[in-house]
Enzyme design. Structure first.
Site, PDB file in Angstrom:
ATOM      1  N   ARG A 243      36.294  64.045  78.727  1.00 59.20           N
ATOM      2  CA  ARG A 243      35.255  63.215  79.335  1.00 59.20           C
ATOM      3  C   ARG A 243      34.115  64.137  79.723  1.00 59.20           C
ATOM      4  O   ARG A 243      34.340  65.258  80.205  1.00 59.20           O
ATOM      5  CB  ARG A 243      35.778  62.503  80.600  1.00 59.20           C
ATOM      6  CG  ARG A 243      36.775  61.371  80.334  1.00 59.20           C
ATOM      7  CD  ARG A 243      36.109  60.154  79.693  1.00 59.20           C
ATOM      8  NE  ARG A 243      37.020  59.044  79.483  1.00 59.20           N
ATOM      9  CZ  ARG A 243      37.667  58.784  78.337  1.00 59.20           C
ATOM     10  NH1 ARG A 243      37.497  59.562  77.275  1.00 59.20           N
ATOM     11  NH2 ARG A 243      38.449  57.738  78.240  1.00 59.20           N
ATOM     12  N   GLU A 272      27.370  58.338  79.224  1.00 60.92           N
ATOM     13  CA  GLU A 272      27.212  57.848  77.840  1.00 60.92           C
ATOM     14  C   GLU A 272      26.628  56.433  77.860  1.00 60.92           C
ATOM     15  O   GLU A 272      26.976  55.644  78.725  1.00 60.92           O
ATOM     16  CB  GLU A 272      28.588  57.807  77.152  1.00 60.92           C
ATOM     17  CG  GLU A 272      29.174  59.177  76.950  1.00 60.92           C
ATOM     18  CD  GLU A 272      30.575  59.149  76.322  1.00 60.92           C
ATOM     19  OE1 GLU A 272      31.006  58.066  75.848  1.00 60.92           O
ATOM     20  OE2 GLU A 272      31.239  60.176  76.315  1.00 60.92           O
ATOM     21  N   HIS A 290      31.458  60.166  70.729  1.00 61.08           N
ATOM     22  CA  HIS A 290      32.740  59.699  71.277  1.00 61.08           C
ATOM     23  C   HIS A 290      33.586  58.994  70.200  1.00 61.08           C
ATOM     24  O   HIS A 290      33.935  57.817  70.342  1.00 61.08           O
ATOM     25  CB  HIS A 290      32.486  58.757  72.465  1.00 61.08           C
ATOM     26  CG  HIS A 290      33.649  58.669  73.406  1.00 61.08           C
ATOM     27  ND1 HIS A 290      33.531  58.486  74.757  1.00 61.08           N
ATOM     28  CD2 HIS A 290      34.987  58.728  73.179  1.00 61.08           C
ATOM     29  CE1 HIS A 290      34.731  58.425  75.318  1.00 61.08           C
ATOM     30  NE2 HIS A 290      35.640  58.566  74.365  1.00 61.08           N
TER      31      HIS A 290
HETATM   32  C1  DGY Z   1      40.232  57.253  75.023  1.00 63.90           C
HETATM   33  O1  DGY Z   1      41.116  56.641  74.426  1.00 63.90           O
HETATM   34  O2  DGY Z   1      40.295  57.500  76.232  1.00 63.90           O
HETATM   35  C2  DGY Z   1      39.048  57.646  74.206  1.00 63.90           C
HETATM   36  O3  DGY Z   1      38.250  58.550  74.865  1.00 63.90           O
HETATM   37  C3  DGY Z   1      38.253  56.390  73.837  1.00 63.90           C
HETATM   38  O4  DGY Z   1      37.768  55.830  74.967  1.00 63.90           O
END
Ligand code: DGY
Length: 326
Positions: A243, A272, A290
Site C-alpha cells: 500500500r 490513489e 495497482h
Molecule cells: C489487494 O487484494 O489487497 C490488492 O491490493 C487489490 O486491492
C-alpha cells in the site's frame, strides 16, 4: 447455497468479472453500481441501504459511518482484495458484521508484478520503452541504458507472508540472495534458507533491492521514511506492491532524485489514483496502476472465494477467509 424464495439483498460497489456477477445474481437480490465509479462513503451508505451483504474492493472506504448506517440489515462485507485496511474492522466487529477477504489466490499474480517491477526498475524498462516508442533510439551502443542485474543481488522482502514467500521463490530463481524482515522468523520449511533480520534497519543495510510486501495496516504508515531509506546501500532499488501509505513520498522522491537510490518500481500509491505528480517526472521509476492481482484467473478466483465463503456462512459453517477466524 440453496436458492430460497427471498434471496438476501446485496449491493455491489464495483463491477466484478462477468461470471462472478452472474453467480452473485443467482444467489442474491443484487443491486449494482452499474457505472463502476468509485463511490464515496456517504454514497455507499445511501445506495446500499437495506442490504445484507456489501461487496466492495480496496477502492471503497468502509468507515465507521458507513457500517453504522448499514448495520440494521448488514451482516457481511465481502471485499475483493486481500488487504482490508479500507474497512474499519473494530467497528465491524463491534456491530457483529463479518468481513470476508481474498487471501492466497492472488499470491502468484502479485509476486509476478513484484518481479515485473523489479526487472523494470533494475533494467530501466520505462526509459527503454520510451526510447523505442518515441523514435529516439540512436542505435545500439555499448554504454546505453546500463542497469543492474538481479543475479547475486540481495533482496530484502519486508513482509514474508504468502505473497512475500512467492516473491522469494521467484527471486531465488533469478539467482538473488533472499533476506526478510517480519515480526517473527519463519519455520525452516517456509523460510527455505532466506536470511531473517529481526531488526529492520539491519535488514535494510543488507538490501540491494527492498520489496515492500507487508500488509497495509495503519501502524506501518510512513515506515519507509528518510531515516530508513538512508540505511539502504547506495544504488539500492525500492519496490512497493503493498500500500502506498507505507512510504513517505517526500523521502522516496528525494532519494530517487539525489541518486541515493538507483530506481523504484511502484504499483501502489498514497491517495490513489491521485498520486504524487512528482513521480511522473522521474525517469528512474517504473509505475503501474495497482495491478498486482489483475489477471483473469485471479480475479475470478477472488470472486469465487467470496461467493463460496458466503455460501458456507449461510449454511452455518465458518470459511477460512472470514477475518478473525485464522
Ligand atoms: C489487494 O487484494 O489487497 C490488492 O491490493 C487489490 O486491492
Amino acid at each position: 447455497m440453496a436458492v430460497t424464495a427471498t434471496k438476501p439483498k446485496a449491493y455491489l460497489c464495483r463491477r466484478f468479472p462477468k461470471a462472478i456477477e452472474a453467480a452473485l445474481g443467482e444467489r442474491y437480490q443484487l443491486q449494482v453500481n452499474t457505472d463502476d465509479s468509485i463511490l464515496r462513503p456517504e454514497q455507499i451508505a445511501q445506495s446500499a441501504q437495506g442490504s445484507e451483504i456489501l461487496f466492495a474492493s480496496a477502492t471503497e472506504q468502509i468507515n465507521a459511518d458507513v457500517l453504522r448506517q448499514l448495520a440494521p440489515t448488514l451482516r457481511y462485507v465481502a471485499t475483493l482484495s486481500v488487504g482490508y485496511n479500507h474497512i474499519d474492522m473494530a467497528t465491524a466487529q463491534a456491530l457483529g458484521i463479518g468481513v470476508l477477504h481474498t487471501p492466497d489466490v492472488l499470491s502468484d499474480a502479485c509476486a509476478e508484478i513484484a518481479m515485473m517491477l523489479m526487472l523494470n526498475a533494475c533494467r530501466r524498462g520505462y526509459e527503454a520503452d520510451r526510447m523505442v516508442r518515441t523514435d529516439s533510439w540512436p542505435g545500439w551502443s555499448p554504454t546505453q541504458l546500463l542497469g543492474l542485474g538481479l543475479k547475486g543481488r540481495r533482496v530484502l522482502i519486508f513482509g514474508m507472508g504468502r505473497i512475500g514467500r512467492e516473491i522469494a521463490t521467484r527471486a531465488r530463481a533469478f539467482g538473488m540472495e533472499i533476506h526478510y524482515h517480519n515480526r517473527r522468523a519463519l519455520a525452516d520449511d517456509l523460510a527455505q534458507g532466506a536470511i531473517y533480520h529481526a531488526d529492520f534497519d539491519d535488514g535494510l543495510r543488507n538490501a540491494d533491492v527492498l520489496v515492500i510486501a507487508a500488509p497495509g495496516s495503519p501502524e506501518l504508515k510512513g515506515i519507509i521514511n528518510a531515516e530508513r531509506i538512508a540505511q539502504l546501500p547506495e544504488n539500492a532499488v525500492v519496490i512497493n506492491i503493498s500500500r502506498g501509505e507505507l512510504v513517505d513520498d517526500d523521502a522516496l522522491i528525494q532519494a530517487l532524485s539525489s541518486g541515493k537510490l538507483f530506481a523504484a518500481g511502484l504499483d501502489v500509491y498514497a491517495n490513489e489514483p491521485n498520486i504524487d505528480p512528482r513521480y511522473r517526472e522521474l525517469d528512474n521509476v517504473f509505475l503501474t496502476p495497482h495491478i498486482g492481482s489483475a489477471t483473469h484467473e485471479t480475479r475470478d478466483a477472488m470472486g469465487w472465494l467470496l461467493i463460496n465463503g458466503l455460501d458456507a456462512l449461510y449454511q452455518g459453517t465458518t470459511p477460512d477467509n472470514l477475518l478473525g477466524t485464522r
